[in-house]
Write a protein that holds these residues in place. Structure first.
Motif, PDB file in Angstrom:
ATOM      1  N   CYS A  90     -24.977 112.478 -14.616  1.00 21.53           N
ATOM      2  CA  CYS A  90     -25.015 113.254 -13.379  1.00 21.53           C
ATOM      3  C   CYS A  90     -26.043 114.381 -13.449  1.00 21.53           C
ATOM      4  O   CYS A  90     -26.733 114.662 -12.467  1.00 21.53           O
ATOM      5  CB  CYS A  90     -23.625 113.806 -13.078  1.00 21.53           C
ATOM      6  SG  CYS A  90     -22.428 112.520 -12.639  1.00 21.53           S
ATOM      7  N   ALA A 127     -22.993 110.148  -7.311  1.00 13.59           N
ATOM      8  CA  ALA A 127     -23.153 109.276  -8.480  1.00 13.59           C
ATOM      9  C   ALA A 127     -21.973 109.359  -9.439  1.00 13.59           C
ATOM     10  O   ALA A 127     -21.700 108.414 -10.187  1.00 13.59           O
ATOM     11  CB  ALA A 127     -24.438 109.643  -9.223  1.00 13.59           C
ATOM     12  N   ALA A 157     -19.123 106.571  -9.316  1.00 15.13           N
ATOM     13  CA  ALA A 157     -19.685 105.278  -9.706  1.00 15.13           C
ATOM     14  C   ALA A 157     -19.961 105.242 -11.209  1.00 15.13           C
ATOM     15  O   ALA A 157     -19.671 104.250 -11.893  1.00 15.13           O
ATOM     16  CB  ALA A 157     -20.977 105.007  -8.927  1.00 15.13           C
ATOM     17  N   TRP A 197     -16.680 105.008 -13.116  1.00  9.94           N
ATOM     18  CA  TRP A 197     -16.145 103.640 -13.078  1.00  9.94           C
ATOM     19  C   TRP A 197     -16.899 102.752 -14.059  1.00  9.94           C
ATOM     20  O   TRP A 197     -16.292 101.969 -14.797  1.00  9.94           O
ATOM     21  CB  TRP A 197     -16.258 103.084 -11.665  1.00  9.94           C
ATOM     22  CG  TRP A 197     -15.809 101.661 -11.547  1.00  9.94           C
ATOM     23  CD1 TRP A 197     -14.534 101.186 -11.445  1.00  9.94           C
ATOM     24  CD2 TRP A 197     -16.657 100.508 -11.556  1.00  9.94           C
ATOM     25  NE1 TRP A 197     -14.519  99.824 -11.370  1.00  9.94           N
ATOM     26  CE2 TRP A 197     -15.818  99.375 -11.440  1.00  9.94           C
ATOM     27  CE3 TRP A 197     -18.036 100.317 -11.637  1.00  9.94           C
ATOM     28  CZ2 TRP A 197     -16.325  98.071 -11.413  1.00  9.94           C
ATOM     29  CZ3 TRP A 197     -18.541  99.036 -11.605  1.00  9.94           C
ATOM     30  CH2 TRP A 197     -17.684  97.930 -11.500  1.00  9.94           C
ATOM     31  N   ALA A 198     -18.226 102.883 -14.087  1.00 10.09           N
ATOM     32  CA  ALA A 198     -19.041 102.069 -14.995  1.00 10.09           C
ATOM     33  C   ALA A 198     -18.739 102.391 -16.456  1.00 10.09           C
ATOM     34  O   ALA A 198     -18.813 101.506 -17.317  1.00 10.09           O
ATOM     35  CB  ALA A 198     -20.525 102.308 -14.706  1.00 10.09           C
ATOM     36  N   LEU A 254     -10.913 108.916 -12.364  1.00  6.50           N
ATOM     37  CA  LEU A 254     -11.692 108.448 -11.214  1.00  6.50           C
ATOM     38  C   LEU A 254     -11.224 109.104  -9.925  1.00  6.50           C
ATOM     39  O   LEU A 254     -12.038 109.453  -9.057  1.00  6.50           O
ATOM     40  CB  LEU A 254     -11.576 106.921 -11.105  1.00  6.50           C
ATOM     41  CG  LEU A 254     -12.201 106.114 -12.243  1.00  6.50           C
ATOM     42  CD1 LEU A 254     -11.965 104.623 -12.028  1.00  6.50           C
ATOM     43  CD2 LEU A 254     -13.695 106.402 -12.360  1.00  6.50           C
ATOM     44  N   THR A 288     -16.010 114.858  -5.431  1.00  5.74           N
ATOM     45  CA  THR A 288     -17.141 114.420  -4.613  1.00  5.74           C
ATOM     46  C   THR A 288     -16.899 114.743  -3.141  1.00  5.74           C
ATOM     47  O   THR A 288     -17.781 115.269  -2.454  1.00  5.74           O
ATOM     48  CB  THR A 288     -17.374 112.904  -4.776  1.00  5.74           C
ATOM     49  OG1 THR A 288     -17.763 112.638  -6.127  1.00  5.74           O
ATOM     50  CG2 THR A 288     -18.465 112.414  -3.835  1.00  5.74           C
TER      51      THR A 288
END
Length: 211
Positions: free
Chosen positions: A127, A151, A154, A157-158, A166, A173
């Motif tokens: 980030c 970002a 995402a 999660w990745a 999350l 966010t």
């Protein structure tokens, strides 16, 4: 009966987040209250408008540390992974709605970064890198912050972060987007100030809201 580790972690996290480092550092450096000029936002960007880079850097460090320290304390108190993530969110909420400033706080970018670091070092690096790349290309600090905020979930999660983490990222966010609604309007209108652009600082007594 003593409070549970989760309750204690949330309370301490919120109180830590409520510490207004922009105001504290400005007073230590003999600067004007950051709420009285520029954007009126008690954050590092507004402190930088005084021209004192050291004060701005200390504000940034303090605001970021709030999120990380809140999570470290939660872990020390025996909170589980979910509780630690929620303690970070509590610190973030404390910065946005601080008890010590009548619940009128900053936008939360630096504190969010501290929470990201508490969740995952890789997440924080991703980030921060997103912010840096967008800021260098666009020269819009607000756009860089918005890109990094979007970002974060995402990337989390990745990286395989747990569900509670999350959800915390999604909540931050959403709140960051909400706190930057005026910046978004100015970005769409083409009137948002760019990094490095000449602006009056606190010494001029500027009162208009630039951000």
């Amino acid at each position: 009966m003593s409070p549970s580790p989760l309750v204690l972690s949330l309370v301490l996290g919120y109180l830590l987040g409520s510490l207004p480092f922009a105001v504290i550092v400005s007073r230590l450096f003999g600067l004007a209250d950051p709420r009285s000029f520029g954007s009126g936002n008690p954050g590092a960007t507004n402190v930088l408008r005084t021209g004192n880079k050291a004060a701005a850097a200390l504000t940034l460090l303090g605001d970021a540390a709030k999120g990380w320290v809140a999570m470290a304390l939660a872990g020390a108190l025996g909170a589980d992974a979910a509780g630690i993530a929620l303690a970070g969110l509590a610190a973030f909420l404390g910065h946005l709605f601080p008890l010590f400033l009548d619940f009128k706080g900053g936008k939360g970018v630096a504190t969010a970064l501290g929470v990201l670091a508490g969740l995952s070092g890789w997440l924080a690096l991703i980030c921060a890198g997103t912010w840096l790349i967008v800021a260098l290309v666009s020269r819009y600090s607000s756009l860089a912050a918005l890109a990094a905020a979007v970002a974060a979930p995402a990337a989390g999660w990745a990286l395989g972060l747990p569900q509670t983490a999350l959800l915390v990222l999604l909540a931050m966010t959403g709140l960051l987007l909400l706190r930057h609604k005026d910046n978004i309007k100015r970005l769409l209108a083409g009137t948002e100030g760019r990094l490095g652009s000449k602006q009056k600082n606190a010494s001029t007594g500027q009162q208009e809201r630039l951000r």
